[in-house]
Design an enzyme around this catalytic site. Structure first.
Site, PDB file in Angstrom:
ATOM      1  N   ASP A 178      -3.458   4.455  -1.745  1.00 23.39           N
ATOM      2  CA  ASP A 178      -4.392   4.884  -0.681  1.00 23.39           C
ATOM      3  C   ASP A 178      -4.364   6.408  -0.571  1.00 23.39           C
ATOM      4  OD1 ASP A 178      -6.115   4.832   1.485  1.00 23.39           O
ATOM      5  OD2 ASP A 178      -4.543   4.324   2.932  1.00 23.39           O
ATOM      6  N   THR A 185     -10.007   4.044  11.122  1.00 25.19           N
ATOM      7  CA  THR A 185      -9.871   3.142  12.276  1.00 25.19           C
ATOM      8  C   THR A 185      -9.237   3.840  13.477  1.00 25.19           C
ATOM      9  OG1 THR A 185      -7.913   2.317  11.107  1.00 25.19           O
ATOM     10  CG2 THR A 185      -9.854   0.928  11.085  1.00 25.19           C
ATOM     11  N   ARG A 198      -3.785  -5.270  15.046  1.00 26.77           N
ATOM     12  CA  ARG A 198      -2.754  -5.350  16.078  1.00 26.77           C
ATOM     13  C   ARG A 198      -2.797  -6.725  16.743  1.00 26.77           C
ATOM     14  NH1 ARG A 198      -1.503  -1.492  13.754  1.00 26.77           N
ATOM     15  NH2 ARG A 198      -0.782   0.533  14.524  1.00 26.77           N
ATOM     16  N   ASP A 244     -13.191  15.397  -2.107  1.00 25.46           N
ATOM     17  CA  ASP A 244     -13.283  16.780  -2.591  1.00 25.46           C
ATOM     18  C   ASP A 244     -14.613  16.907  -3.323  1.00 25.46           C
ATOM     19  OD1 ASP A 244     -12.606  19.424  -3.626  1.00 25.46           O
ATOM     20  OD2 ASP A 244     -10.505  18.871  -3.348  1.00 25.46           O
ATOM     21  N   ILE A 245     -14.843  18.002  -4.004  1.00 26.38           N
ATOM     22  CA  ILE A 245     -16.093  18.088  -4.763  1.00 26.38           C
ATOM     23  C   ILE A 245     -16.039  17.059  -5.909  1.00 26.38           C
ATOM     24  CG2 ILE A 245     -16.505  20.506  -4.138  1.00 26.38           C
ATOM     25  CD1 ILE A 245     -15.578  21.253  -6.993  1.00 26.38           C
ATOM     26  N   ARG A 288       2.828  -0.335  10.901  1.00 26.54           N
ATOM     27  CA  ARG A 288       3.848  -0.269  11.956  1.00 26.54           C
ATOM     28  C   ARG A 288       4.191  -1.605  12.624  1.00 26.54           C
ATOM     29  NH1 ARG A 288       0.916   4.964  14.240  1.00 26.54           N
ATOM     30  NH2 ARG A 288      -0.753   3.776  13.192  1.00 26.54           N
ATOM     31  N   LYS A 326      -7.318   8.240  -0.434  1.00 23.40           N
ATOM     32  CA  LYS A 326      -8.537   8.680   0.292  1.00 23.40           C
ATOM     33  C   LYS A 326      -9.080   9.987  -0.291  1.00 23.40           C
ATOM     34  CE  LYS A 326      -7.191   6.581   4.718  1.00 23.40           C
ATOM     35  NZ  LYS A 326      -5.792   6.184   4.433  1.00 23.40           N
ATOM     36  N   LYS A 346       0.851  -1.190   0.000  1.00 26.28           N
ATOM     37  CA  LYS A 346       0.000   0.000   0.000  1.00 26.28           C
ATOM     38  C   LYS A 346       0.884   1.237   0.000  1.00 26.28           C
ATOM     39  CE  LYS A 346      -2.375   1.723   3.658  1.00 26.28           C
ATOM     40  NZ  LYS A 346      -2.280   3.185   3.683  1.00 26.28           N
ATOM     41  N   ASN A 372     -16.353  16.980  -9.147  1.00 21.41           N
ATOM     42  CA  ASN A 372     -15.558  17.237 -10.352  1.00 21.41           C
ATOM     43  C   ASN A 372     -14.065  17.104 -10.074  1.00 21.41           C
ATOM     44  OD1 ASN A 372     -15.271  18.262 -13.147  1.00 21.41           O
ATOM     45  ND2 ASN A 372     -14.258  19.970 -12.086  1.00 21.41           N
ATOM     46  N   THR A 373     -13.613  17.585  -8.909  1.00 20.99           N
ATOM     47  CA  THR A 373     -12.185  17.530  -8.585  1.00 20.99           C
ATOM     48  C   THR A 373     -11.725  16.089  -8.373  1.00 20.99           C
ATOM     49  OG1 THR A 373     -12.311  19.731  -7.637  1.00 20.99           O
ATOM     50  CG2 THR A 373     -10.423  18.385  -6.981  1.00 20.99           C
ATOM     51  N   GLN A 398      -4.329   3.961  16.552  1.00 19.25           N
ATOM     52  CA  GLN A 398      -5.520   3.224  16.131  1.00 19.25           C
ATOM     53  C   GLN A 398      -6.462   3.007  17.314  1.00 19.25           C
ATOM     54  OE1 GLN A 398      -6.181   2.793  13.134  1.00 19.25           O
ATOM     55  NE2 GLN A 398      -4.410   2.231  11.898  1.00 19.25           N
TER      56      GLN A 398
END
Ligand code: C5P
Length: 237
Positions: free
Chosen positions: A58, A117, A178, A63-64, A208, A60, A31, A66-67, A187
């Site tokens: 990743d 999370t 974990r 935004d609007i 981690r 995430k 990732k 169109n963006t 987390q």
């Protein structure tokens, strides 16, 4: 069987490449998140795909409509197998994201991040969502599936409720992993690899606990063994 995705949350590409070199042949997924993307730009995707890994990008996106659609079109041709958008962007944004990915990244699966999370009920209340995390996640998952997303990112704690409603069609990708008794870091909604597998995760995301392990390769192999055992146990049920 539940697959392991290694979150490469490290300072730069060379550190990440050194980390994954001994994992070639043992690990399918890496990732790439904001840390490497903002450092090296979108060509970071080719860098790890070229090493033979399947890449989960990743970002995430939130935004609007169109963006977000334009940002996805700017990724045209990048060999990422999974890409995240944030479901809090709302149904119209999600529909735009699905549509632009269909056109520009036809082989990429778009996942919707639900509630991070790292957030608990108190943090949800602070942003005006007075729901229990599982209820907020369910609402966002319904919206995401309705918009055409092919998978969702949530805590493994929510999987029993989500799988009961949506089944095993969507990908269920779960960070917040974990070992029992290990530090949770930032987390809040965590389970162990075996618990996530038993709850029906298609993929678990681990950063981690592997990156900070004295021997990251051994940590990867141990988690994979735990996943294999858990899926053997659930087949035997
Ligand atoms: O180090 P750790 O295992 O906590 O890393 C989890 C990874 O999963 C991070 O890269 C984080 O950005 C990502 N993630 C998350 N929670 C979400 C979505 C993604 O922790 N809801």
């Amino acid at each position: 069987m539940t697959e392991l995705i290694l979150a490469l949350d490290v300072a730069d590409k060379d550190e990440a490449l050194a980390l994954v070199a001994p994992l070639r042949g043992h690990l399918r997924w890496v990732k790439l998140g904001l840390q490497l993307f903002t450092r090296h730009g979108p060509q970071i995707v080719e860098c790890f795909a070229g090493q033979g890994f399947s890449v989960f990008l990743d970002l995430k996106l939130h935004d609007i409509p169109n963006t977000v659609a334009s940002a996805i079109k700017s990724l045209r041709g990048r060999p990422c197998s999974l890409l995240t958008v944030h479901t809090l962007g709302g149904p119209e944004m999600l529909c735009f994201a699905v549509e632009s990915a269909r056109e520009a990244l036809p082989t990429t699966t778009v996942l919707g991040v639900t509630v991070l999370t790292s957030m608990d009920a108190g943090q949800l209340a602070a942003i005006g969502l007075g729901h229990a995390p599982v209820d907020a996640v369910r609402l966002l998952a319904r919206m995401g599936i309705g918009a055409g997303l092919q998978g969702l990112v949530c805590s493994p704690q929510e999987l029993p409720v989500l799988r009961a409603e949506f089944g095993s069609g969507p990908l269920w990708v779960t960070p917040g992993i974990r070992a029992a008794g290990a530090p949770a870091d930032d987390q809040n909604r965590t389970l162990t690899p075996a618990e996530a597998a038993a709850a029906g995760a298609s993929h678990i995301v681990v950063g981690r606990p592997i990156l900070k392990a004295p021997d990251p390769v051994r940590a990867v192999l141990a988690i994979q063994a735990e996943l294999a055992q858990a899926s053997g146990a659930s087949f035997g049920r």
